[in-house]
Scaffold this motif. Structure first.
Motif, mmCIF file in Angstrom:
data_model
loop_
_atom_site.group_PDB
_atom_site.id
_atom_site.type_symbol
_atom_site.label_atom_id
_atom_site.label_comp_id
_atom_site.label_asym_id
_atom_site.label_seq_id
_atom_site.Cartn_x
_atom_site.Cartn_y
_atom_site.Cartn_z
ATOM 1 N N PRO A 1 -14.982 66.190 -9.723
ATOM 2 C CA PRO A 1 -14.837 67.606 -10.092
ATOM 3 C C PRO A 1 -15.989 68.105 -10.965
ATOM 4 O O PRO A 1 -16.398 69.256 -10.844
ATOM 5 N N SER A 2 -16.515 67.247 -11.828
ATOM 6 C CA SER A 2 -17.632 67.671 -12.685
ATOM 7 C C SER A 2 -18.857 67.989 -11.828
ATOM 8 O O SER A 2 -19.580 68.952 -12.100
ATOM 9 N N LEU A 3 -19.092 67.186 -10.804
ATOM 10 C CA LEU A 3 -20.207 67.464 -9.894
ATOM 11 C C LEU A 3 -20.018 68.811 -9.213
ATOM 12 O O LEU A 3 -20.952 69.594 -9.063
ATOM 13 N N ASN A 4 -18.775 69.082 -8.808
ATOM 14 C CA ASN A 4 -18.473 70.365 -8.161
ATOM 15 C C ASN A 4 -18.736 71.553 -9.100
ATOM 16 O O ASN A 4 -19.206 72.591 -8.670
ATOM 17 N N MET A 5 -18.420 71.373 -10.375
ATOM 18 C CA MET A 5 -18.664 72.469 -11.330
ATOM 19 C C MET A 5 -20.141 72.828 -11.343
ATOM 20 O O MET A 5 -20.512 73.979 -11.539
ATOM 21 N N CYS A 6 -20.984 71.826 -11.143
ATOM 22 C CA CYS A 6 -22.431 72.037 -11.216
ATOM 23 C C CYS A 6 -23.041 72.343 -9.851
ATOM 24 O O CYS A 6 -24.269 72.350 -9.714
ATOM 25 N N GLY A 7 -22.213 72.540 -8.842
ATOM 26 C CA GLY A 7 -22.731 72.964 -7.535
ATOM 27 C C GLY A 7 -22.900 71.848 -6.525
ATOM 28 O O GLY A 7 -23.211 72.109 -5.366
ATOM 29 N N PHE A 8 -22.718 70.595 -6.957
ATOM 30 C CA PHE A 8 -22.923 69.479 -6.026
ATOM 31 C C PHE A 8 -21.625 69.189 -5.284
ATOM 32 O O PHE A 8 -20.795 68.400 -5.735
ATOM 33 N N LEU A 9 -21.456 69.839 -4.155
ATOM 34 C CA LEU A 9 -20.229 69.671 -3.383
ATOM 35 C C LEU A 9 -20.337 68.478 -2.445
ATOM 36 O O LEU A 9 -19.389 67.709 -2.270
ATOM 37 N N TYR A 10 -21.499 68.345 -1.801
ATOM 38 C CA TYR A 10 -21.648 67.198 -0.888
ATOM 39 C C TYR A 10 -22.049 65.996 -1.746
ATOM 40 O O TYR A 10 -23.214 65.790 -2.083
ATOM 41 N N ALA A 11 -21.054 65.219 -2.134
ATOM 42 C CA ALA A 11 -21.289 64.134 -3.082
ATOM 43 C C ALA A 11 -20.358 62.968 -2.776
ATOM 44 O O ALA A 11 -19.317 63.133 -2.146
ATOM 45 N N GLY A 12 -20.767 61.799 -3.243
ATOM 46 C CA GLY A 12 -19.934 60.614 -3.090
ATOM 47 C C GLY A 12 -20.606 59.437 -3.776
ATOM 48 O O GLY A 12 -21.786 59.519 -4.162
ATOM 49 N N ALA A 13 -19.845 58.381 -3.955
ATOM 50 C CA ALA A 13 -20.390 57.165 -4.577
ATOM 51 C C ALA A 13 -20.523 56.089 -3.504
ATOM 52 O O ALA A 13 -20.050 56.263 -2.377
#
Ligand code: GLC
Length: 651
Positions: free
Chosen positions: A435-447
């Protein structure tokens, strides 16, 4: 409402794309000190939550720790680590007062969020040259949406990139890749992408292919495409220094590499040995580097992952020379025992702050020392690739994601969160970071699912996959030398087939929710409190997430458990995708519950009066049969499905 404040001479980072007038007033929250660099201080009330920081350590609530936003190649993401691969300088204070802050500063910046003094937030950086954006709104969610409007739309990948991908550092020859595909396809475990790590290159040289192992690379790419597999090669930041390697020769001739103070090309050792860094902060060099992706595109490639772009440095000749001097002149004459300096100094050869002061970028003819703008390198490497690809095929989406980033990079590509480990704590970290990544605009994300370093276990991989079902980037990746981690490497392959299969059953929903969020500058993955802002309990929940507008997920992230406690802010339908292909549905009331979830089951909750589409499992995105779509949940409700051709650019 957004106010912009300017201090000193800010560097133009290109994070913010909406022009805003600079406010003449002073910041209405906390206090600002400009005597030694820049310092913002704010007294937090006991119940204040601090959200944000994107790719960073610890929880969704960032309180109680200190974070150095200083992009760092750090494969040891233990609890005490202050710097990760990215620097996302956005925070929200949610409590007595309610505001968001974006610190538009390209160098190292420290967020002490109740570490030195438990009730005090201090944000500080060395130079008082920055723009500060202060956003007020009724809720944190509203503040995020306002912020997202001024940073521009998030990157949108092609639809195939929502399939599952297999990666491993260590696949060297064509046969290795063929084997992986054969194993996936023969075991009917769905897969769309196969990642090519550094060994596909000739001596780790960017934009080359090892001809001995891949004599007909184009043919291989084509064959894979016939099997609905996209090959996704890695591109590293460092360009190998090697006479007659044309990329090196061209970069040198045109002054496209970062320079030392004396004007010579800066050298740093990474995978290929000594390399030069393309000066991606210089628009000409960026366009040049970006144009090189064409070499692989012309062979049929349609996606990339950019790596080592902090930029990571194993050592520099200068660093080694200083170390040798120290060994010769200081260590043996030192009378301090035990003397650990030798070891610390040896480890310090990598990613040394001193090395980041040894090179310069050419920005509009002005030489800017790297450490001052360090956090922008990864973003500009992603931008180089994005702009290069856009020029080549302006109407086509490419898969692109990178390791290091700064806010702004979210417009050009996605991110993976770098070298994690096969630890249960890193599964939890992955959950909290989304969710923190999403707040900053990074929607396409994963580990790296299953964990990159150390040896995974079957149960960890299954639990991680069951969470990964919901992360837009769903990739299993592991380091050379670790235990094999492909889904077919473990007993009871059918469990893996099932769990990965659930991703494909949910893909229309995941794609639809992702696209709606991206197009309207919204979040795909949210903390519970963003949806249920009046529910105090939700403010505490960090291990359950909202995915899109209809569902809540409650991943299991501890070993040897057959379930977990969950909190429901309202009545919901508890759904389990069972290994025999059936779906179990139970209505659960608002409140606390213990839910049973076996290793081979995928749980989710559908919110009251909402429903979601599911389809039959498929072995690749192309094979999803939309005619098998049906609704589950509160099926009297409507669901607004977004779909498109999955490849054209969305204007
Ligand atoms: C870096 C990357 C990792 C990759 C390795 C080799 O450690 O983070 O994903 O496998 O380099 O290229």
């Amino acid at each position: 409402m957004i106010k912009k404040y300017s201090y000193g001479t800010p560097f133009q980072t290109d994070t913010i794309i909406t022009p805003l007038e600079t406010s003449a007033s002073t910041v209405e929250f906390g206090s600002i000190l400009l005597s030694e660099g820049f310092q913002f201080t704010y007294k937090m009330a006991d119940n204040d939550i601090v959200y944000g920081l994107g790719e960073a350590n610890r929880g969704i609530n960032k309180r109680g720790f200190i974070y150095d936003n200083d992009c760092f190649d750090n494969p040891h993401q233990t609890e005490e680590q202050r710097s990760f691969y990215a620097a996302h300088n956005f925070i929200i204070i949610d409590g007595t007062e309610h505001f968001g802050m974006y610190f538009d500063y390209p160098g190292k910046i420290t967020f002490d969020i109740g570490y030195t003094l438990q009730d005090t937030l201090t944000v500080s950086c060395e130079n008082a040259d920055l723009n500060l954006y202060v956003i007020t709104g009724d809720t944190s969610y509203d503040i995020v949406k306002q912020f997202r409007k001024i940073i521009g739309r998030s990157y949108i990948p092609p639809k195939y990139a929502f399939g599952f991908g297999q990666s491993r550092w260590g696949y060297k020859a064509r046969q290795d890749f063929e084997n992986v595909v054969t194993n996936y396809r023969e075991n009917h475990i769905p897969i769309d992408m196969l990642y090519m790590d550094i060994d596909y290159m000739d001596s780790f040289k960017d934009f080359t292919v090892n001809e001995d192992e891949f004599s007909d690379f184009e043919g291989m790419v084509n064959d894979m495409q016939k099997k609905h597999i996209h090959l996704i090669p890695i591109i590293d930041a460092g360009v190998k220094i090697e006479d007659s390697y044309d990329i090196y020769e061209e970069g040198k001739e045109n002054s496209y590499f970062c320079k030392r103070e004396d004007g010579t090309d800066f050298e740093a050792a990474v995978w290929p040995g000594l390399t030069h860094f393309p000066d991606v902060l210089n628009p000409d060099a960026r366009a040049w580097f970006g144009s090189k992706y064409e070499r692989l595109i012309s062979k049929g490639i349609d996606g990339f992952w950019n790596d080592m772009c902090e930029p990571a440095i194993f050592y520099t000749p200068e660093g080694v020379a200083e170390y040798k001097n120290y060994l010769k002149n200081d260590l043996l004459t030192s009378e301090t025992f035990p003397n650990f300096d030798a070891r610390t100094k040896a480890e310090g050869l990598a990613n040394s702050p001193e090395d980041y002061k040894r090179f310069y970028h050419n920005i509009n003819g002005k030489m800017v020392r790297h450490d001052k703008v360090h956090n922008l390198y990864g973003m500009n490497m992603t931008r180089a690739a994005f702009e290069g690809l856009e020029k080549l095929e302006p109407n086509k989406r490419f898969l692109l994601f990178s390791r290091s980033s700064f806010i702004g990079a979210h417009r050009y590509g996605g991110v993976w969160t770098g070298d994690n480990c096969s630890w249960w704590s890193h599964l939890l970290l992955n959950i909290k970071m989304m969710p923190s990544l999403n707040m900053c605009g990074f929607l396409y994300a994963g580990a790296d699912i299953g964990g990159f370093g150390s040896n995974t276990t079957r149960d960890l991989l299954l639990r991680w996959l069951a969470f990964g079902v919901f992360t837009p980037l769903m990739r299993n990746h592991s380091a050379i030398g670790t235990r094999n981690q492909e889904c077919y490497s473990f007993e009871h392959i059918e469990d893996f087939r099932h769990v990965v299969g659930v991703r494909y059953r949910l893909l229309p929903y995941i794609y639809s929710e992702f696209m709606k969020a991206a197009i309207s500058d919204d979040m795909y993955c949210k903390p519970l409190a963003f949806e249920y802002s009046d529910d105090n309990m939700c403010r505490q929940v960090e291990d359950q997430l909202m995915i899109g507008n209809e569902i809540m997920i409650t991943p299991v992230y501890t070993q040897n458990t057959s379930g977990r406690y969950v909190y429901l802010p309202e009545e919901m339908k508890f759904i389990k995708f069972m290994p025999n292909g059936t779906i179990s549905e139970t209505v659960l009331d608002k409140g606390h519950h213990y839910i049973e979830v076996q290793l081979n089951e995928v749980p989710l909750f559908i919110r009251r009066n909402k429903c979601i589409p599911i389809v039959n499992a498929a072995e690749c995105v192309d094979d999803i049969d939309i005619s098998s779509m049906k609704m589950i949940g509160y099926t009297d409700a409507d669901y607004d499905l977004y779909d498109d051709d999955g490849i054209s650019i969305i204007r």
